[in-house]
Design an enzyme around this catalytic site. Structure first.
Site, PDB file in Angstrom:
ATOM      1  N   LYS A  69       0.983  -0.865  -0.020  1.00 31.89           N
ATOM      2  CA  LYS A  69      -0.059  -0.135   0.079  1.00 31.89           C
ATOM      3  C   LYS A  69       0.594   1.261   0.198  1.00 31.89           C
ATOM      4  CE  LYS A  69      -4.259   0.074   1.330  1.00 31.89           C
ATOM      5  NZ  LYS A  69      -4.749  -0.593  -0.477  1.00 31.89           N
ATOM      6  N   THR A  83      -2.449  -5.259   0.372  1.00 30.40           N
ATOM      7  CA  THR A  83      -2.033  -4.410   0.280  1.00 30.40           C
ATOM      8  C   THR A  83      -2.540  -3.865   2.007  1.00 30.40           C
ATOM      9  OG1 THR A  83      -3.209  -3.971  -1.203  1.00 30.40           O
ATOM     10  CG2 THR A  83      -1.002  -4.461  -2.208  1.00 30.40           C
ATOM     11  N   HIS A 117     -10.112  16.581   6.631  1.00 29.24           N
ATOM     12  CA  HIS A 117     -10.193  15.536   7.663  1.00 29.24           C
ATOM     13  C   HIS A 117      -8.933  14.584   8.297  1.00 29.24           C
ATOM     14  CE1 HIS A 117     -14.194  17.663   6.336  1.00 29.24           C
ATOM     15  NE2 HIS A 117     -14.613  17.003   5.713  1.00 29.24           N
TER      16      HIS A 117
HETATM   17  O1  LIG Z   1     -16.251  22.850  10.793  1.00 27.55           O
HETATM   18  C1  LIG Z   1     -16.704  22.136  10.180  1.00 27.55           C
HETATM   19  N1  LIG Z   1     -17.390  22.868   9.361  1.00 27.55           N
HETATM   20  C2  LIG Z   1     -18.825  22.610   8.813  1.00 27.55           C
HETATM   21  O2  LIG Z   1     -19.221  22.803   7.902  1.00 27.55           O
HETATM   22  C3  LIG Z   1     -18.806  20.615   8.243  1.00 27.55           C
HETATM   23  N2  LIG Z   1     -19.059  19.070   7.899  1.00 27.55           N
HETATM   24  C4  LIG Z   1     -19.168  18.773   8.418  1.00 27.55           C
HETATM   25  O3  LIG Z   1     -19.208  17.531   7.632  1.00 27.55           O
HETATM   26  N3  LIG Z   1     -18.066  19.048   9.142  1.00 27.55           N
HETATM   27  C5  LIG Z   1     -17.667  20.020   9.127  1.00 27.55           C
HETATM   28  N4  LIG Z   1     -16.966  20.720   9.631  1.00 27.55           N
END
Ligand SMILES: O=c1[nH]c(=O)c2[nH]c(=O)[nH]c2[nH]1
Length: 307
Positions: A12, A57, A259
């Protein structure tokens, strides 16, 4: 025509692992991009379709995340040695393991004087800016009479390893997002700010000093805001600039929400105590807004990509 199988390797690639070590209030980050390539007795896998010698993997990926928890990440080299030794010594058919690692370095954000007295330190212990310079941008427009100067930056990457929550949002039948009461907040800042200077050559702002100060205020606002959403943090960053820099009337930000997902280590009998994250690169939330001095008309284009 007979063919033969030449050099082959698999694994991977680009496992983005972020490990937060929490030493009381002081957090430490290790942020790696780990690629695994294994080789060995893998002829049958290619030639006969037997996977008896194939470590998936997907397993190599899981091993990267599990090792981040079990052994920590002292250094990329130490981590790579652990992984390579594991693959070669634990699986008989695997004769060689090559682990390539890119490491992204972070440094702490220095706090404002006011906050420094409050927290008793010059640095926010959970706020980081990624090393490596951002790109500075500017756009100058002149119609023979008036000037418009917009400055900005892109690719300035920042992270708070705590003091970020997100909850209380709309939930419809498609909502699966779990409410978060302590999450990582990270973004790659793209920002533009418009100067109110239009004509008088004598009263031109000091562009260099202004840039440094805007960047400083932006970073401090990011670090010092206890965030209930990236939208709220964005507004704080913009208003801190407007309130501290009289030469600027308008700020626009485009902030991707980078994220970081907690990795489920339960299947390996490990507890992930908010330590090991998968840094996803897409899709990402994209939060954009303009912050204006009261009474001012917006002029920075909504779409800043070509600016
Ligand atoms: O700070 C965030 N604002 C959002 O509008 C949002 N939407 C989401 O899914 N996560 C987040 N986090």
């Amino acid at each position: 025509m007979p063919t033969i199988l030449g050099q082959n390797q698999y694994g991977k690639a680009e496992n983005r692992v972020v490990k937060i070590t929490r030493d009381g209030d002081t957090h430490h980050i290790k942020d790696l991009n780990v690629s695994v390539a294994l080789s060995g007795d893998l002829e049958d896998v290619h030639l006969s379709g037997s996977n008896a010698n194939c470590l998936p993997t997907d397993t190599t990926k899981n091993t990267v995340y599990a090792f981040a928890k079990e052994y920590g990440i002292e250094s990329a080299e130490q981590f790579g040695i652990h992984l390579a030794r594991h693959f070669v010594t634990s699986q008989e058919p695997i004769k060689q393991a090559r682990i390539r690692i890119e490491e992204y370095a972070w440094e702490r954000i220095e706090t404002s004087e006011a906050n420094s007295k409050f927290i008793g330190s010059d640095e926010v212990k959970h706020s980081f800016v990624r090393k490596g310079q951002e790109t500075r941008v500017s756009e100058i427009t002149y119609d023979g009479e008036n000037w418009q100067v917009i400055s900005g930056l892109k690719d300035l990457i920042v992270m708070n390893s705590t003091n970020s929550e997100f909850w209380g949002y709309i939930k419809d039948k498609y909502t699966t997002l779990q409410e978060a009461y302590d999450r990582i907040l990270a973004t790659q800042v793209s920002g533009r700010w418009r100067f109110n200077w239009t004509d008088d050559e004598q009263r031109m702002p000091n562009w260099e000093k202004s840039y440094d100060q805007v960047k400083k205020h932006m970073l401090q606002a990011f670090a010092e805001t206890y965030s209930l959403s990236l939208q709220q943090t964005l507004y704080q960053m913009g208003s801190r600039i407007i309130n501290s820099r009289s030469e600027i009337d308008e700020v626009r930000f485009s902030l991707p929400n980078k994220h970081h997902f907690l990795v489920d280590l339960e299947p390996f009998g490990l507890k992930n105590d908010n330590e090991v994250y998968y840094a996803a690169d897409r899709p990402y939330g994209l939060i954009e807004a303009t912050i204006l001095r009261d009474g001012v008309e917006p002029q920075i284009p909504v779409d800043m990509t070509n600016l």
